[in-house]
Design a protein around this motif. Structure first.
Motif, PDB file in Angstrom:
ATOM      1  N   LEU A   1      -5.325   4.734   8.788  1.00  0.00           N
ATOM      2  CA  LEU A   1      -5.840   5.611   7.728  1.00  0.00           C
ATOM      3  C   LEU A   1      -7.181   5.142   7.194  1.00  0.00           C
ATOM      4  CD1 LEU A   1      -2.439   5.821   5.811  1.00  0.00           C
ATOM      5  CD2 LEU A   1      -3.330   7.454   7.456  1.00  0.00           C
ATOM      6  N   ARG A   2      -7.716   4.042   7.761  1.00  0.00           N
ATOM      7  CA  ARG A   2      -8.916   3.429   7.173  1.00  0.00           C
ATOM      8  C   ARG A   2     -10.139   4.356   7.202  1.00  0.00           C
ATOM      9  NH1 ARG A   2      -8.098   1.556  12.149  1.00  0.00           N
ATOM     10  NH2 ARG A   2      -9.785   1.125  13.606  1.00  0.00           N
TER      11      ARG A   2
ATOM     12  N   CYS B   1      -5.349  -0.533   9.941  1.00  0.00           N
ATOM     13  CA  CYS B   1      -4.626   0.649   9.439  1.00  0.00           C
ATOM     14  C   CYS B   1      -5.277   1.920  10.005  1.00  0.00           C
ATOM     15  CB  CYS B   1      -4.668   0.651   7.906  1.00  0.00           C
ATOM     16  SG  CYS B   1      -4.015   2.164   7.185  1.00  0.00           S
TER      17      CYS B   1
ATOM     18  N   CYS C   1     -10.284   6.431   3.908  1.00  0.00           N
ATOM     19  CA  CYS C   1      -9.782   5.676   2.755  1.00  0.00           C
ATOM     20  C   CYS C   1     -10.944   4.902   2.132  1.00  0.00           C
ATOM     21  CB  CYS C   1      -8.679   4.717   3.220  1.00  0.00           C
ATOM     22  SG  CYS C   1      -7.946   3.811   1.868  1.00  0.00           S
TER      23      CYS C   1
ATOM     24  N   THR D   1     -10.733   2.296   0.161  1.00  0.00           N
ATOM     25  CA  THR D   1     -10.406   0.909  -0.207  1.00  0.00           C
ATOM     26  C   THR D   1     -11.050  -0.180   0.671  1.00  0.00           C
ATOM     27  OG1 THR D   1      -8.351   1.696  -1.132  1.00  0.00           O
ATOM     28  CG2 THR D   1      -8.456  -0.652  -0.634  1.00  0.00           C
ATOM     29  N   PRO D   2     -11.076  -0.031   2.021  1.00  0.00           N
ATOM     30  CA  PRO D   2     -11.601  -1.143   2.830  1.00  0.00           C
ATOM     31  C   PRO D   2     -13.050  -1.486   2.481  1.00  0.00           C
ATOM     32  CG  PRO D   2     -10.615   0.546   4.238  1.00  0.00           C
ATOM     33  CD  PRO D   2     -10.657   1.098   2.863  1.00  0.00           C
TER      34      PRO D   2
ATOM     35  N   CYS E   1       0.852  -1.202   0.000  1.00  0.00           N
ATOM     36  CA  CYS E   1       0.000   0.000   0.000  1.00  0.00           C
ATOM     37  C   CYS E   1       0.888   1.253   0.000  1.00  0.00           C
ATOM     38  CB  CYS E   1      -0.923   0.029   1.211  1.00  0.00           C
ATOM     39  SG  CYS E   1      -1.898   1.560   1.226  1.00  0.00           S
TER      40      CYS E   1
ATOM     41  N   PRO F   1      -3.587   5.072  -2.108  1.00  0.00           N
ATOM     42  CA  PRO F   1      -3.885   3.818  -1.395  1.00  0.00           C
ATOM     43  C   PRO F   1      -3.917   2.632  -2.357  1.00  0.00           C
ATOM     44  CG  PRO F   1      -5.856   5.162  -1.604  1.00  0.00           C
ATOM     45  CD  PRO F   1      -4.728   5.989  -2.135  1.00  0.00           C
ATOM     46  N   ALA F   2      -3.728   1.445  -1.806  1.00  0.00           N
ATOM     47  CA  ALA F   2      -3.876   0.226  -2.618  1.00  0.00           C
ATOM     48  C   ALA F   2      -5.310   0.181  -3.136  1.00  0.00           C
ATOM     49  CB  ALA F   2      -3.597  -0.996  -1.751  1.00  0.00           C
TER      50      ALA F   2
ATOM     51  N   CYS G   1      -6.255  -3.649   6.086  1.00  0.00           N
ATOM     52  CA  CYS G   1      -6.974  -2.359   6.189  1.00  0.00           C
ATOM     53  C   CYS G   1      -7.624  -2.215   7.564  1.00  0.00           C
ATOM     54  CB  CYS G   1      -8.020  -2.247   5.083  1.00  0.00           C
ATOM     55  SG  CYS G   1      -7.295  -2.047   3.445  1.00  0.00           S
TER      56      CYS G   1
ATOM     57  N   ILE H   1      -5.357  -5.644  -1.629  1.00  0.00           N
ATOM     58  CA  ILE H   1      -4.835  -5.665  -0.256  1.00  0.00           C
ATOM     59  C   ILE H   1      -5.855  -6.404   0.594  1.00  0.00           C
ATOM     60  CG2 ILE H   1      -5.872  -3.397   0.309  1.00  0.00           C
ATOM     61  CD1 ILE H   1      -3.243  -2.974   2.029  1.00  0.00           C
TER      62      ILE H   1
ATOM     63  N   ARG I   1       0.125   4.340   0.094  1.00  0.00           N
ATOM     64  CA  ARG I   1      -0.284   5.403   1.017  1.00  0.00           C
ATOM     65  C   ARG I   1       0.211   5.116   2.435  1.00  0.00           C
ATOM     66  NH1 ARG I   1      -6.238   7.464   2.863  1.00  0.00           N
ATOM     67  NH2 ARG I   1      -5.486   9.341   3.890  1.00  0.00           N
ATOM     68  N   GLN I   2       0.051   3.866   2.845  1.00  0.00           N
ATOM     69  CA  GLN I   2       0.519   3.483   4.179  1.00  0.00           C
ATOM     70  C   GLN I   2       2.039   3.670   4.268  1.00  0.00           C
ATOM     71  OE1 GLN I   2       0.171  -0.634   5.417  1.00  0.00           O
ATOM     72  NE2 GLN I   2      -1.283  -0.027   6.996  1.00  0.00           N
TER      73      GLN I   2
HETATM   74  S1  SF4 Z   1      -6.981   1.495   4.728  1.00  0.00           S
HETATM   75 FE1  SF4 Z   1      -5.955  -0.063   3.457  1.00  0.00          FE
HETATM   76  S2  SF4 Z   1      -5.773   0.855   1.423  1.00  0.00           S
HETATM   77 FE2  SF4 Z   1      -6.263   2.511   2.846  1.00  0.00          FE
HETATM   78  S3  SF4 Z   1      -4.291   3.364   3.398  1.00  0.00           S
HETATM   79 FE3  SF4 Z   1      -4.766   1.824   4.938  1.00  0.00          FE
HETATM   80  S4  SF4 Z   1      -3.838  -0.078   4.204  1.00  0.00           S
HETATM   81 FE4  SF4 Z   1      -3.894   1.352   2.490  1.00  0.00          FE
END
Ligand code: SF4
Length: 339
Positions: free
Chosen positions: A321-322, A319, A325, A327-328, A38, A305-306, A316, A311, A40-41
């Protein structure tokens, strides 16, 4: 020399600074595999160095690696010669309940600032030593269950693999490095293991890497990354020793988990990664491509982000940042807890 009073610095010439060509060091796991998982991470925690709230993955993986490293050291008598040739705890296992009781007693003694109780086993002693080191870096387990599980897996591994594996270990934390045109590439192999004939010949050595997860729980993209990692290590090994290693092995420690220690190695615990010259060349080219992508992301300070499906949801879920974000949850994002 006459000085022009209106332009007093006219005659002063300052040579332009020659920016030294400093090569960045890229770690196979900390940089390349993290960025591929990822960006962004990676940008947030590895480049901008924000501190994650919890370091769950770092805790579990690191404690397993470091305690196993002590188990090898114990067997080879490197710290205490009297332990040479013996397994920690002679391969005996104590129950989850005993482990929990010890952790509770320890917590109580630390709270009351009284003498801490003696660990009930050598593995627990090593575990506590490593854990104290991690605590000083802000890396802690978030639940008691996670600590008990880590000790359980370590005991099982020690009992199941110790007698056959430890005597074959030639080196641990084996460092590899290569100077490329615009960067330095480096990696650390968990174990170098002699093949059965115990000839100390680099061509007969196997590279082993421990993973804290189960093979079946690994996201396919992560598995590709693990194979990529081992192929890059194989290249670095070849550059250092002049020959490829005999095998590249991934050991999935969580495959050992259960209420009792397995009597033989579970089928999915060990995965041999194919390391043909063609696959290694592909991995090295991918490595160079990823370095270019990281350099580009640094230049623009843009860390995407992925994408969903690339991912695991588990990554996620933990993480920080979820909340911000998309993506999750299969691209739906995480529902906020406040209105
Ligand atoms: S939530 Fe998932 S996709 Fe978004 S930044 Fe975190 S690891 Fe990456």
């Amino acid at each position: 020399m006459a000085i022009n009073k209106r332009k007093p610095f006219q005659a002063v010439s300052i040579p332009s600074l020659n920016t030294p060509n400093i090569k960045r060091r890229y770690s196979v796991t900390q940089d390349i595999v993290s960025f591929r998982r990822c960006p962004r991470q990676y940008g947030t925690f590895n480049v901008h160095k924000y501190a994650p709230a919890y370091q769950t993955q770092a805790y579990f993986g690191t404690i397993l690696h470091q305690v196993l490293d002590r188990c090898h050291t114990h067997f080879h008598g490197k710290i205490e010669p009297s332990t040479k040739g013996s397994l920690p705890d002679n391969g005996n296992i104590i129950s989850d309940q005993e482990i929990e009781e010890y952790f509770d007693d320890l917590k109580q003694a630390e709270g009351a600032k009284t003498t801490t109780p003696t660990p009930p086993s050598e593995i627990i002693q090593y575990f506590i030593e490593v854990e104290n080191g991690l605590k000083s870096q802000g890396i802690r387990a978030i639940t008691q269950d996670m600590r008990v599980k880590a000790v359980r897996l370590l005991q099982y591994f020690n009992a199941l693999e110790g007698l056959t594996l430890y005597p074959r270990v030639k080196d641990t934390e084996h460092r590899l490095q290569a100077d490329r045109t615009n960067h330095i590439l480096h990696g650390v192999v968990d174990l170098l293991v002699d093949s059965e004939n115990l000839q100390a010949n680099p061509a007969d050595c196997e590279m082993w890497d421990y993973k804290g997860s189960s093979l079946l729980d690994v996201n396919p993209k992560d598995l590709v990354n693990y194979e990529f990692q081992m192929r890059v290590y194989a290249k670095l090994y070849e550059l250092k020793h002049g020959v490829l290693p005999k095998k590249a092995i991934l050991y999935f420690l969580n495959e050992l988990d259960g209420s009792t220690c397995p009597s033989q190695r579970p089928k999915n615990a060990l995965l041999e990664v194919s390391i043909t010259p063609h696959e290694i060349d592909d991995a090295v080219n991918e490595f160079a491509q990823t370095v270019l992508q990281i350099e580009q992301a640094r230049l623009n300070d843009q860390w995407n982000p992925a994408t969903s499906g690339n991912i695991s949801e588990k990554d996620c879920d933990i993480c920080d940042l979820r909340w911000d974000c998309k993506t999750p949850n299969n691209g739906k994002g995480v529902q906020l807890r406040y209105p």
